[in-house]
Enzyme design. Structure first.
Site, PDB file in Angstrom:
ATOM      1  N   SER A   1      -3.600 -10.647  -5.286  1.00 53.27           N
ATOM      2  CA  SER A   1      -3.552  -9.237  -4.904  1.00 53.27           C
ATOM      3  C   SER A   1      -3.482  -8.341  -6.140  1.00 53.27           C
ATOM      4  O   SER A   1      -2.741  -8.612  -7.085  1.00 53.27           O
ATOM      5  CB  SER A   1      -2.335  -8.967  -4.014  1.00 53.27           C
TER       6      SER A   1
ATOM      7  N   GLY B   1       0.836  -1.190   0.000  1.00 48.39           N
ATOM      8  CA  GLY B   1       0.000   0.000   0.000  1.00 48.39           C
ATOM      9  C   GLY B   1       0.874   1.243   0.000  1.00 48.39           C
ATOM     10  O   GLY B   1       1.990   1.242  -0.525  1.00 48.39           O
TER      11      GLY B   1
ATOM     12  N   GLN C   1      -3.058  -6.889  10.640  1.00 44.28           N
ATOM     13  CA  GLN C   1      -1.730  -7.412  10.948  1.00 44.28           C
ATOM     14  C   GLN C   1      -1.745  -8.727  11.713  1.00 44.28           C
ATOM     15  O   GLN C   1      -0.927  -9.614  11.443  1.00 44.28           O
ATOM     16  CB  GLN C   1      -0.927  -6.372  11.736  1.00 44.28           C
TER      17      GLN C   1
ATOM     18  N   HIS D   1       4.373   1.100  13.046  1.00 41.94           N
ATOM     19  CA  HIS D   1       3.510   1.651  14.093  1.00 41.94           C
ATOM     20  C   HIS D   1       3.442   0.603  15.192  1.00 41.94           C
ATOM     21  O   HIS D   1       3.390  -0.596  14.919  1.00 41.94           O
ATOM     22  CB  HIS D   1       2.118   1.947  13.529  1.00 41.94           C
TER      23      HIS D   1
END
Length: 333
Positions: A51, A26, A86, A108
């Site tokens: 994908s 992304g 995730q 993150h």
């Protein structure tokens, strides 16, 4: 004072001889993969079968594999899919292939900090978090610049995880601008608080309510949009460029006087108390629990609120105005 690292403090050679798997393609995944490749790092992109990003990544010169295969062949596994996805990706594709001594990287700290992902103690875990969107990470790199990054080591099984983290930050261009040492806790909690109370929740409500006040008082919606929404970027750009002082020096004295005399009436002591409550909910895990449960329930409240916000008058007027603006039309081409 937090420690800052620059290119002179980072050794990109640490990554040479190591394969890096970027899981996800992304905004951030695309930028990280291409920047690392351009920095001479051996990169493979891990995606799921079918994908839509598969052909795109290959067209941009990257090796692509199924996520589990990418994780198996890599020394450094970088998980750059959305926070809420995730855990599943980790459990199904990464964890079975995360052998002792490998490196697991996040951009993150949410899932590590709130215990949603718990890697084995013999795995190195670190974070490199660019403070900007993926397209900026990429464009700044291409211009010979970089986006500042945060760096943290959560587990250091092999004793050299910070070296690998700094090499990674240099590889994506972050060390050109500066890499700030932090912790997973600090990055996660300050990031969530900033998004909720200021950057997203705070600013959007401020703009929306300002727009509503003017429209309800009989002013044209278009004028209200320009004054309360459109000009926000002009002000923020001046703040980013040189701080609040630079912004105040750049606006009229009338605007500056209004800033000083009215600002505290809008953001009151009660507002600050509520912001502290928001921070506490981030710190004690209340927000994280609510968001995790919302996702497990297939996001009913989130989806309803998103739909409601999209139909607000400020969005309708904004779209009409942007469609009329030559610069906006040009940017869409």
């Amino acid at each position: 004072m937090a420690k800052l690292y620059y290119e002179k403090d980072c050794n990109l050679e640490v990554l040479k001889g190591k394969k890096v798997a970027i899981i996800g393609y992304g905004s951030q995944g695309h930028a990280h993969a291409l920047n690392l490749k351009n920095s001479g790092v051996d990169v493979v992109v891990g995606l799921y079968e079918g994908s839509k990003s598969w052909e795109r990544a290959e067209a941009e010169g990257l090796k692509v594999a199924v996520a589990s295969d990418a994780a198996a062949e890599a020394d450094v596994v970088v998980i750059l899919v959305n926070d809420e996805k995730q855990v599943q990706v980790y459990e199904e594709s990464i964890k079975p292939n995360l052998t002792a001594g490998k490196y697991l990287m996040f951009a993150h700290g949410f899932n590590i900090h709130y215990g949603q992902i718990v890697p084995s103690e013999d795995v190195n875990v670190f974070m490199v978090a660019p403070k900007g969107p993926g397209h900026t990470v990429r464009s700044q790199y291409q211009e010979g610049k970089g986006v500042p990054c945060l760096v943290s080591v959560y587990q250091d099984a092999t004793g050299n995880t910070m070296d690998v983290a700094l090499a990674y930050a240099a590889g994506i261009g972050g060390a050109r601008a500066g890499v700030l040492k932090t912790t997973f806790k600090e990055e996660t909690e300050t990031d969530l608080f900033g998004e909720q109370a200021v950057l997203c929740g705070g600013v959007t409500e401020l703009m929306k309510v300002g727009f509503e006040v003017l429209v309800e008082a009989g002013y044209e919606p278009e004028s209200a949009y320009f004054e309360c929404v459109h000009e926000m970027k002009l002000i923020i750009d001046m703040v980013v460029e040189g701080g609040l002082g630079n912004m105040r020096q750049s606006i009229s004295d009338t605007a500056e006087y209004g800033d000083y005399s009215v600002g505290k009436r809008i953001i009151t002591d009660e507002t600050k108390k509520e912001m502290k409550k928001v921070l506490h909910e981030v710190q004690d895990g209340t927000f994280a629990r609510n968001w995790i449960l919302e996702n497990k329930a297939n996001r009913p409240a989130f989806t309803a609120r998103r739909r409601m916000e999209q139909s607000h008058q400020v969005e309708v007027v904004g779209k009409e105005l942007r469609d009329m603006m030559s610069w906006s039309k040009q940017s869409k081409k």
